[in-house]
Design an enzyme around this catalytic site. Structure first.
Site, PDB file in Angstrom:
ATOM      1  N   HIS A 196      46.899  40.753  39.480  1.00 19.31           N
ATOM      2  CA  HIS A 196      46.461  40.190  40.755  1.00 19.31           C
ATOM      3  C   HIS A 196      45.234  39.294  40.567  1.00 19.31           C
ATOM      4  O   HIS A 196      45.105  38.253  41.225  1.00 19.31           O
ATOM      5  CB  HIS A 196      46.136  41.318  41.735  1.00 19.31           C
ATOM      6  CG  HIS A 196      47.335  42.028  42.274  1.00 19.31           C
ATOM      7  ND1 HIS A 196      48.293  41.409  43.044  1.00 19.31           N
ATOM      8  CD2 HIS A 196      47.747  43.316  42.149  1.00 19.31           C
ATOM      9  CE1 HIS A 196      49.228  42.266  43.379  1.00 19.31           C
ATOM     10  NE2 HIS A 196      48.925  43.447  42.835  1.00 19.31           N
ATOM     11  N   THR A 253      46.431  45.454  38.775  1.00 18.80           N
ATOM     12  CA  THR A 253      45.263  44.787  39.338  1.00 18.80           C
ATOM     13  C   THR A 253      44.851  43.594  38.489  1.00 18.80           C
ATOM     14  O   THR A 253      44.430  42.555  39.015  1.00 18.80           O
ATOM     15  CB  THR A 253      44.097  45.786  39.454  1.00 18.80           C
ATOM     16  OG1 THR A 253      44.472  46.839  40.333  1.00 18.80           O
ATOM     17  CG2 THR A 253      42.849  45.108  40.005  1.00 18.80           C
TER      18      THR A 253
END
Length: 360
Positions: free
Chosen positions: A49, A46
């Site tokens: 990202h 994450t």
């Protein structure tokens, strides 16, 4: 506490790496919060990202934000309303900060709280010397549990939750994807009584580790007809349950070919784009259950992962990668982008020369 601290910051709503700052304010806690001195924090997909500033990040993150959510440390201050935590407690943190009052929170589904806040995404996270979080989002650590092991509860809990959702006891199970979370799912499937655990990946080295962590059989899915191999081991029927940790469309479509009629496919990995599924032939006609999980059940999955860690299959050293000082995040990022295996750990103030590696 007051003053400044060092930390990593996502400063702009655009693609770009985190920036290391030494003048960030130490968080001021509210009545229901605790202040944690961070010991170490693992890098998550994450976080990558967020740096890429993809569609998910644009929807869920607030900028500027201190990222990082797979963390462990010591409580150094507690809010006036906090009764069940104290200064000196060693804790890990749940990244889904639930409201506690919505339908889902009041029906045992806090992990999908409709008002959820995301630690390290839309509230400041743990790539810093100190972090604040509601006391209700902290998990007390046993005395024998290292900070490094404690960082694994949040990420590896997703794999454990996937196995929980698959209800593998007495069944044949296939784990698709053997990164750290998939490897944990393999160990969890064995721990929770699957009679046959199969694992697949595209990298032979990962499959070797999967065998060390409990897989009875492994397949390189890029070098075989995976569905044929699985059916050959299950008397032509297919796996009772498949846990997909890849989030990759080709793997998900293969999963549906590997599962038996009336079996269950559980999605753990998150596809970055829509996946075109032949619902008629692969799901409806075969009465296949297709479901997914979000994070971890709070706190049941945490307790279950503690059982997995205490069992004979899970091997912490096989899911951990390199250790870096927080300010050397660029080196950790280069290792990840270079394909290095395992979870990379960041330490505010530098990597300790000696760490308690014992874990339960």
């Amino acid at each position: 506490m007051s003053g400044t601290m060092s930390g990593l910051l996502k400063e702009t709503a655009a693609p770009g790496d985190f920036v290391y700052r030494t003048n960030l304010p130490v968080p001021e806690i509210g009545g229901d919060e605790v202040l944690i001195k961070v010991r170490c924090t693992a890098v998550c997909g994450t976080d990558l990202h967020i740096m890429e500033w993809d569609g998910w990040s644009q929807k869920h993150c607030k900028i500027p934000v201190i990222p990082g959510h797979e963390t462990a440390g010591d409580i150094v201050a507690v809010g006036q309303n906090v009764k069940d935590r104290k200064v000196g407690d060693r804790v890990s943190c749940e990244s889904h900060i639930a409201c506690g009052g919505c339908y889902f929170c009041t029906h045992g589904l806090a992990q999908i709280c409709q008002n959820v806040k995301l630690f390290g995404c839309n509230v400041d996270g743990a790539f810093a010397e100190y972090v604040k979080i509601p006391a209700s989002a902290t998990f007390l650590l046993g005395d024998g549990l290292s900070y490094e092991a404690a960082c694994m509860f949040e990420p590896m809990g997703a794999g454990v939750h996937g196995v929980e959702a698959a209800e593998v006891a007495g069944k044949t199970a296939l784990v698709s994807g053997c990164g750290p979370i998939g490897l944990t799912a393999v160990s969890a499937a064995k721990t929770f009584g699957a009679k046959l655990v199969m694992a697949c990946d595209l990298v032979d080295g990962k499959l070797e580790i999967a065998r060390e962590m409990g897989a009875d059989v492994t397949f390189n899915s890029g070098k075989c007809d995976l569905a044929a191999e699985v059916k050959a081991l299950t008397y032509g029927t297919g796996a009772d349950a498949v846990i997909d940790v890849t989030g990759a469309a080709p793997a998900i479509l293969a999963d549906l070919k590997c599962v038996r009629a009336a079996g269950r496919v559980v999605g753990v990995g998150l596809p970055s784009e829509p996946v075109a599924i032949d619902l008629t032939n692969d799901v409806f006609y075969r009465e296949v259950e297709l479901t997914g999980i979000s994070g971890r059940r709070i706190w049941e999955t945490w307790e279950d992962f503690a059982k997995v860690m205490a069992g004979p299959y899970f091997k912490l050293d096989r899911v951990l990668g390199g250790r870096y000082a927080l300010e050397d995040f660029g080196q950790a990022l280069a290792a990840i982008r270079g394909g290095a295996a395992g979870k990379m750990l960041l330490y505010p103030g530098g990597v300790p020369e000696e760490r308690n590696k014992k874990h339960t």
